[in-house]
Write a protein that holds these residues in place. Structure first.
Motif, PDB file in Angstrom:
ATOM      1  N   UNK A  43       0.961  -1.068  -0.089  1.00  0.00           N
ATOM      2  CA  UNK A  43       0.149  -0.162   0.198  1.00  0.00           C
ATOM      3  C   UNK A  43       0.976   1.236  -0.062  1.00  0.00           C
ATOM      4  N   UNK A  44       0.829   2.149  -1.020  1.00  0.00           N
ATOM      5  CA  UNK A  44       1.504   3.141  -1.150  1.00  0.00           C
ATOM      6  C   UNK A  44       0.529   4.445  -0.921  1.00  0.00           C
ATOM      7  N   UNK A  45       1.128   5.386  -0.433  1.00  0.00           N
ATOM      8  CA  UNK A  45       0.257   6.835  -0.150  1.00  0.00           C
ATOM      9  C   UNK A  45       0.751   7.594  -1.015  1.00  0.00           C
ATOM     10  N   UNK A  46      -0.117   8.459  -1.619  1.00  0.00           N
ATOM     11  CA  UNK A  46       0.145   9.652  -2.379  1.00  0.00           C
ATOM     12  C   UNK A  46      -0.310  10.895  -1.822  1.00  0.00           C
ATOM     13  N   UNK A  47       0.508  11.564  -1.111  1.00  0.00           N
ATOM     14  CA  UNK A  47      -0.073  12.651  -0.085  1.00  0.00           C
ATOM     15  C   UNK A  47       0.256  14.163  -0.804  1.00  0.00           C
ATOM     16  N   UNK A  48      -0.594  14.821  -0.801  1.00  0.00           N
ATOM     17  CA  UNK A  48      -0.444  16.114  -1.074  1.00  0.00           C
ATOM     18  C   UNK A  48      -1.473  17.238  -0.763  1.00  0.00           C
ATOM     19  N   UNK A  49      -1.355  18.444  -0.902  1.00  0.00           N
ATOM     20  CA  UNK A  49      -2.605  19.238  -0.775  1.00  0.00           C
ATOM     21  C   UNK A  49      -3.163  19.809  -2.027  1.00  0.00           C
ATOM     22  N   UNK A 221      -4.411  13.772   4.089  1.00  0.00           N
ATOM     23  CA  UNK A 221      -4.313  13.559   5.485  1.00  0.00           C
ATOM     24  C   UNK A 221      -3.339  12.714   5.855  1.00  0.00           C
ATOM     25  N   UNK A 222      -2.329  13.142   6.504  1.00  0.00           N
ATOM     26  CA  UNK A 222      -0.950  12.331   6.789  1.00  0.00           C
ATOM     27  C   UNK A 222      -1.438  11.264   7.613  1.00  0.00           C
ATOM     28  N   UNK A 223      -2.040  11.673   8.667  1.00  0.00           N
ATOM     29  CA  UNK A 223      -2.501  10.409   9.727  1.00  0.00           C
ATOM     30  C   UNK A 223      -3.109   9.246   9.096  1.00  0.00           C
ATOM     31  N   UNK A 224      -4.020   9.402   7.907  1.00  0.00           N
ATOM     32  CA  UNK A 224      -4.559   8.064   7.418  1.00  0.00           C
ATOM     33  C   UNK A 224      -3.590   7.331   6.735  1.00  0.00           C
ATOM     34  N   UNK A 225      -2.544   8.047   6.156  1.00  0.00           N
ATOM     35  CA  UNK A 225      -1.574   7.489   5.171  1.00  0.00           C
ATOM     36  C   UNK A 225      -0.901   6.566   6.236  1.00  0.00           C
ATOM     37  N   UNK A 226      -0.636   7.124   7.527  1.00  0.00           N
ATOM     38  CA  UNK A 226       0.213   6.257   8.490  1.00  0.00           C
ATOM     39  C   UNK A 226      -0.596   5.151   8.889  1.00  0.00           C
ATOM     40  N   UNK A 242       9.434  13.980  -2.065  1.00  0.00           N
ATOM     41  CA  UNK A 242      10.011  12.903  -1.336  1.00  0.00           C
ATOM     42  C   UNK A 242       9.334  11.486  -1.432  1.00  0.00           C
ATOM     43  N   UNK A 243       9.986  10.725  -1.015  1.00  0.00           N
ATOM     44  CA  UNK A 243       9.526   9.358  -1.130  1.00  0.00           C
ATOM     45  C   UNK A 243      10.339   8.146  -0.118  1.00  0.00           C
ATOM     46  N   UNK A 244       9.423   7.340   0.302  1.00  0.00           N
ATOM     47  CA  UNK A 244      10.303   6.389   1.478  1.00  0.00           C
ATOM     48  C   UNK A 244       9.306   5.883   2.378  1.00  0.00           C
ATOM     49  N   UNK A 245       9.630   4.915   3.313  1.00  0.00           N
ATOM     50  CA  UNK A 245       8.794   4.312   3.964  1.00  0.00           C
ATOM     51  C   UNK A 245       7.966   5.347   4.876  1.00  0.00           C
ATOM     52  N   UNK A 246       6.808   4.914   5.453  1.00  0.00           N
ATOM     53  CA  UNK A 246       5.953   5.881   6.330  1.00  0.00           C
ATOM     54  C   UNK A 246       6.386   6.238   7.667  1.00  0.00           C
ATOM     55  N   UNK A 247       7.070   5.221   8.124  1.00  0.00           N
ATOM     56  CA  UNK A 247       7.590   5.462   9.503  1.00  0.00           C
ATOM     57  C   UNK A 247       8.794   6.499   9.404  1.00  0.00           C
TER      58      UNK A 247
ATOM     59  N   UNK C 256      -3.548   8.629  14.225  1.00  0.00           N
ATOM     60  CA  UNK C 256      -2.476   9.463  14.634  1.00  0.00           C
ATOM     61  C   UNK C 256      -1.323   9.308  13.773  1.00  0.00           C
ATOM     62  N   UNK C 257      -0.594  10.297  13.827  1.00  0.00           N
ATOM     63  CA  UNK C 257       0.487  10.427  13.037  1.00  0.00           C
ATOM     64  C   UNK C 257       1.627   9.947  13.166  1.00  0.00           C
ATOM     65  N   UNK C 258       2.268   9.995  14.490  1.00  0.00           N
ATOM     66  CA  UNK C 258       3.495   9.771  14.892  1.00  0.00           C
ATOM     67  C   UNK C 258       3.890   8.010  14.694  1.00  0.00           C
ATOM     68  N   UNK C 259       4.926   7.871  14.372  1.00  0.00           N
ATOM     69  CA  UNK C 259       5.233   6.483  13.831  1.00  0.00           C
ATOM     70  C   UNK C 259       5.329   5.592  15.178  1.00  0.00           C
ATOM     71  N   UNK C 260       5.346   5.984  16.319  1.00  0.00           N
ATOM     72  CA  UNK C 260       5.194   5.013  17.286  1.00  0.00           C
ATOM     73  C   UNK C 260       4.110   4.259  17.553  1.00  0.00           C
ATOM     74  N   UNK C 261       3.052   5.048  17.096  1.00  0.00           N
ATOM     75  CA  UNK C 261       1.514   4.451  17.217  1.00  0.00           C
ATOM     76  C   UNK C 261       0.879   3.985  16.065  1.00  0.00           C
ATOM     77  N   UNK C 262       1.576   3.027  15.655  1.00  0.00           N
ATOM     78  CA  UNK C 262       0.895   2.265  14.593  1.00  0.00           C
ATOM     79  C   UNK C 262      -0.205   1.336  14.451  1.00  0.00           C
TER      80      UNK C 262
END
Lengths: 339, 286, 334
Positions: A43-49, A221-226, A242-247, C256-262
């Motif tokens: 699953x890859x997120x495509x994020x932007x405003x 929404x960055x949090x949803x991508x997370x 930018x590109x990379x792993x979400x974490x 949540x956004x932060x990486x610790x709380x996945x």
């Protein structure tokens, strides 16, 4: 997920899209040199405003661009087939079983005068020659899988008789009716209440595990991508920056825009850190600045940033960035003690 | 908000002069056609050399010649002159005939749409009744009852045509009145009149204007039809309808007597339609 | 409450909804009581159907109450029928920056019209006032002569705020003012609201669905569900010790956004009931993990919960509000 040596399911290479501006004469670039890939089961997120071009990218992949908008160069390889150049029949055959899309607003993407059950059945029978009875069973199974309560009853209703969350589930069911390999999601939860969004996120995560499908998830929404994605691509003014792993990207961004987005996202658990926006405004189509499109709003911009090209570069550890001042950014982050 | 629309929001973030863009082709072509016709009509005495009503029984049914560009009719009158003066008559009556329905229909439609309730019901039911009758049936009936004459034509057309404007404006008003800037105006305590006049009408009137263009064409046809039926603009003013009617008897021998004014109607109609389309496009850009 | 600028007492706002052939009244806001202190930022949170926008419109005079009463600055406050001077004191900022400004008029024209209609500022001072207000919302005065379509969403929203501030209102009602904006622009507007409160002393009634924004901006918060207030208290009380199952469900639903709380978000079961067919007793019981028979028989009233602050009150409308376990939540210690 898997570091497989097989070719990625979807590979976008140097995609450029242009828009014909009203008046007829000029074209403006809308996507510049967009390259990314999605592996099987990933699953890859495509994020932007707004104005970043993320929705446009999805529509280019499916070939559903409005008049006046055209892909002018680059390749979109799905299982090795270039969707931009393939004949219509090939592309049509892929829709449904290969690639499918979930839209943001179920009210406008579902047929208002057809019962929702019919729409799921139609989606299924479009690709498989099933009898009506078999297709109906399949639809009921799908409905249950989507968590639609009382499926017998619900499937006989019309879209306007359903709530937003249910409509979204129906749309997902129709999209997955033929078990596609890749699902493009265009902000499917943006129009939903937060508790319903949480349900849909859970559903999508579950389906991804159960069906092993790949997802390209567009959102602001960055949090949803997370929640849903392993990797992400951050878009700004028609390019990937930018590109990379979400974490990793959220923990330590490699681009000032990503850092800005992270800082600007209000955190319900954290009241200590000040909310900080990004000064200025996102550039609109046709008004992209010279050089790095983000430089007028960037705290780390130098003279070199005002002209030239800034393609995505490999910066190691599977991450890419278009910024030439990553070190300055990281130093500033450390000094500020920000996340 | 469609996200694709947002993606292509072409507004600059800094105020700068609007780039001059070429007006739509239809607007230019339609406008030119109508422009030419209007200019000819206004300067009729300068482009024609005869009196449109003088009868000259020595020169009847002449074909086109240097003296008479389009020939003469059965009473020896120069056809070109009558055509141009006919444009004057028909166009001016049609333009004026559109004004009253436009004004009345727009006002009634805006109030009906904005206030709703019994006012809306009454206006719309009256409209339904009128619309139940075919346009021409009512217009002809009214002119007949009121007696032929230009003012009868105005009255008849007004009574029947205001409804389209009312419906168009009412529809747009229903949409616009829920926009937040209208709510903001209500919140500020602006009077209903001010809200309708300054915030609703300017945002909806473009549709009525575009419709008016098409309506002028309708009115020209109506006037021409009435003229053909002998209920039109009273003689001796030249009128395309009357020209077509009286030229009928010569259809097999001198078809130009009826056909030429007919072609004039077509060209005028075409010009107005194109102009209306162009206006529509222009308004849409805003 | 002597320091309250706005009080809503048992307010009900009803609409007629058509269900098949019959028309039933639905109570978009149902017996709502709350008060807003002078100079505070009060957050009203809820999802669709909660009634928060209805209340916002009621406060601002776009709706009328079918029951209950309102008090503003010690005087009774009517719904729709208000004097102009009263309208001057309560202003609103709308959600959609794209439709809250008249597309055909320049900003200056729209501001001037308000000044003209209210006629409380002499005409010689009006231009200067417009420029002052623009400075206050951090917009260049060159934009005064622009039309809305020439501006970005963030700029339009600042114009909307400028319009609301023009007549120096005492109470500013903001109905989801940042929901339609990009996140990078949102922060600036949130800061602007905080700024306006501290510099101008304006009381802000802030309606939102985004709890994170509310936590950053508001002093006190009320949570609404299906037309009722289910929990109310100071921001720190409500977020650290939520005592209504719906509040907890809301907090848990936020990704949540932060990486610790996945961990994946948790979601409450089911869907909100329709306002035309409300369940008996507690409206949340069909989705509540703690629901008992009592919840079906008795509609819960707001109960007091001990608050951390001395004169603050914390209430929740749940029979078991004081018996629920401490809220662990999903916040990660940092």
């Amino acid at each position: 997920m898997t570091t497989s040596s097989t070719a990625p399911l979807l590979e976008v290479e140097n995609l450029c899209v242009e828009v014909t501006v009203v008046g007829g004469k000029k074209t403006e670039p809308a996507l510049r040199d967009v390259s990314f890939s999605v592996a099987a089961g990933e699953a890859v997120g495509l994020v932007g405003e707004s104005g970043s071009g993320k929705s446009l990218t999805l529509r280019t992949l499916l070939g559903i661009l409005p008049a006046g908008i055209k892909a002018t160069s680059g390749r979109v390889l799905f299982e090795g087939v270039d969707l931009l150049k393939a004949p219509k029949r090939t592309v049509n055959a892929l829709r449904g079983t290969g690639i499918t899309m979930i839209f943001q607003e179920p009210m406008t993407s579902l047929n208002p005068i057809a019962k929702v059950g019919e729409q799921i059945i139609d989606a299924a029978r479009a690709k498989h020659s099933w009898s009506k009875a078999d297709a109906r069973d399949h639809a009921l199974r799908l409905a249950k899988q989507m968590g639609i309560p009382d499926p017998e009853n619900v499937l006989s209703l019309y879209p306007h008789e359903l709530s937003g969350g249910l409509r979204q589930r129906v749309m997902i069911a129709a999209a997955l009716a033929c078990q596609p390999k890749l699902v493009l999601c265009d902000e499917p939860t943006t129009a939903l209440d937060v508790t319903i969004q949480a349900q849909i996120i859970q559903l999508l995560a579950k389906l991804k595990d159960e069906l092993g499908m790949s997802m390209l998830y567009v959102t602001h929404d960055l949090a949803v991508v997370a929640q849903l994605c392993q990797r992400l691509e951050v878009m700004y003014a028609g390019s990937i920056v930018e590109s990379g792993s979400v974490a990793e990207v959220f923990r330590k961004p490699n681009h000032p825009y990503t850092q800005g987005l992270v800082n600007a996202t209000p955190d319900v658990d954290d009241v200590v850190t000040d909310l900080a926006g990004i000064r200025g405004n996102a550039p609109t189509l046709g008004n992209w600045p010279e050089g790095c499109a983000f430089h007028p709003r960037c705290d780390y911009a130098s003279d070199e940033c005002r002209s030239g090209e800034f393609p995505l570069q490999d910066v190691g550890e599977g991450r890419k960035s278009a910024c030439i001042h990553i070190d300055a950014l990281h130093r500033a982050i450390e000094n500020a003690g920000v996340r | 908000m469609s996200d694709l629309e947002l993606d292509f929001d072409l507004t600059p973030s800094v105020v700068r002069k609007r780039q001059l863009r070429r007006p739509p082709t239809t607007l230019i072509v339609g406008g030119s056609i109508i422009g030419v016709i209007i200019v000819l009509a206004i300067f009729a005495p300068l482009v024609t050399s005869y009196n449109p009503t003088t009868i000259n029984l020595l020169q009847t049914l002449q074909g086109p010649s240097a003296a008479h560009w389009l020939g003469t009719d059965q009473l020896g009158r120069d056809i070109w002159t009558r055509l141009v003066y006919g444009a004057r008559t028909d166009l001016s009556v049609a333009f004026i005939a559109v004004l009253a329905p436009f004004a009345i229909g727009t006002v009634l439609g805006a109030f009906a749409g904005y206030l709703g309730g019994w006012l809306d019901n009454v206006i719309m039911r009256v409209a339904d009744v009128v619309v139940a009758f075919p346009f021409y049936v009512l217009v002809i009936l009214l002119v007949f009852l009121l007696g032929p004459g230009t003012s009868s034509i105005y009255i008849a057309i007004t009574v029947v045509s205001w409804i389209s404007y009312a419906r168009i404006i009412r529809g747009s008003t229903l949409v616009v009145k829920n926009q937040e800037y209208v709510l903001a105006a209500q919140l500020e305590g602006f009077s209903t009149l001010r809200i309708i006049l300054r915030h609703i009408l300017p945002n909806v009137i473009s549709q009525a204007i575009v419709f008016a263009m098409a309506d002028i064409v309708n009115d020209i046809l109506a006037i021409v039809t009435l003229g053909y039926l002998g209920l039109g603009i009273p003689p001796p003013a030249p009128d395309w309808g009357e020209m077509m009617a009286s030229g009928q008897q010569f259809l097999t021998t001198h078809w130009e007597l009826s056909t030429i004014p007919g072609i004039a109607v077509v060209i005028t109609g075409l010009g107005l339609s194109l102009f209306g389309d162009g206006l529509n496009e222009l308004m849409g850009r805003n | 409450m002597s320091d309250s600028i706005l009080e809503l007492n048992d307010v009900t706002v009803s609409f007629m909804a058509r269900r098949g052939k019959t028309k039933t009244p639905i109570h978009a806001a149902d017996h709502v009581t709350l008060f807003v202190r002078r100079g505070e930022i009060f957050g009203l949170v809820g999802e669709s159907g909660s009634g928060k926008s209805t209340l916002a419109r009621l406060v601002v005079g776009l709706n009328s109450a079918a029951g209950g009463s309102m008090v503003f600055d010690g005087e009774p406050l009517a719904g729709r029928k208000r004097s102009r001077s009263l309208r001057q004191r309560i202003q609103m900022v709308f959600q959609d920056p794209y439709s809250s400004l008249d597309p055909r008029m320049t900003v200056r024209q729209q501001l001037m019209e308000i000044l003209r209609v209210h006629d409380s500022v002499p005409s010689s001072e009006r231009d200067a006032l417009c420029e002052t207000i623009f400075r206050r919302v951090e917009l260049p005065s060159s934009l005064l002569d622009a039309r809305p379509r020439q501006m970005s969403g963030g700029q339009r929203q600042r114009v909307a705020i400028a319009r609301a501030l023009l007549l120096s209102p005492e109470l500013l009602v903001a109905d989801e003012p940042v929901s339609a904006l990009d996140v990078s622009v949102q922060a600036g507007i949130i800061k602007l609201f905080a700024d306006l409160r501290s510099r101008l002393g304006v009381t802000i009634f802030f309606i939102a669905h985004d709890l994170a924004v509310v936590r950053h901006l508001c002093d006190r918060v009320a949570v609404m569900y299906m037309g009722k207030i289910v929990e109310e208290g100071t921001t720190s009380d409500l977020f650290s010790n939520p005592r209504h199952p719906y509040t907890r469900a809301l907090l848990d639903s936020i990704p949540r956004l932060h990486p610790d709380a996945h961990e994946l978000v948790s979601a409450p079961e089911g869907e909100p009931p329709s306002l035309t067919r409300l369940p008996s007793g507690c409206r949340f019981r069909s989705r509540c993990p703690f629901a008992t028979e009592k919840c079906a028989n008795e509609e819960p009233e707001l109960i007091e919960i001990s608050s951390s602050a001395p004169d603050a009150s914390h209430q929740a409308a749940c029979h078991y509000a004081n018996e629920l376990e401490a809220y662990v939540g999903r916040s990660v210690a940092r």
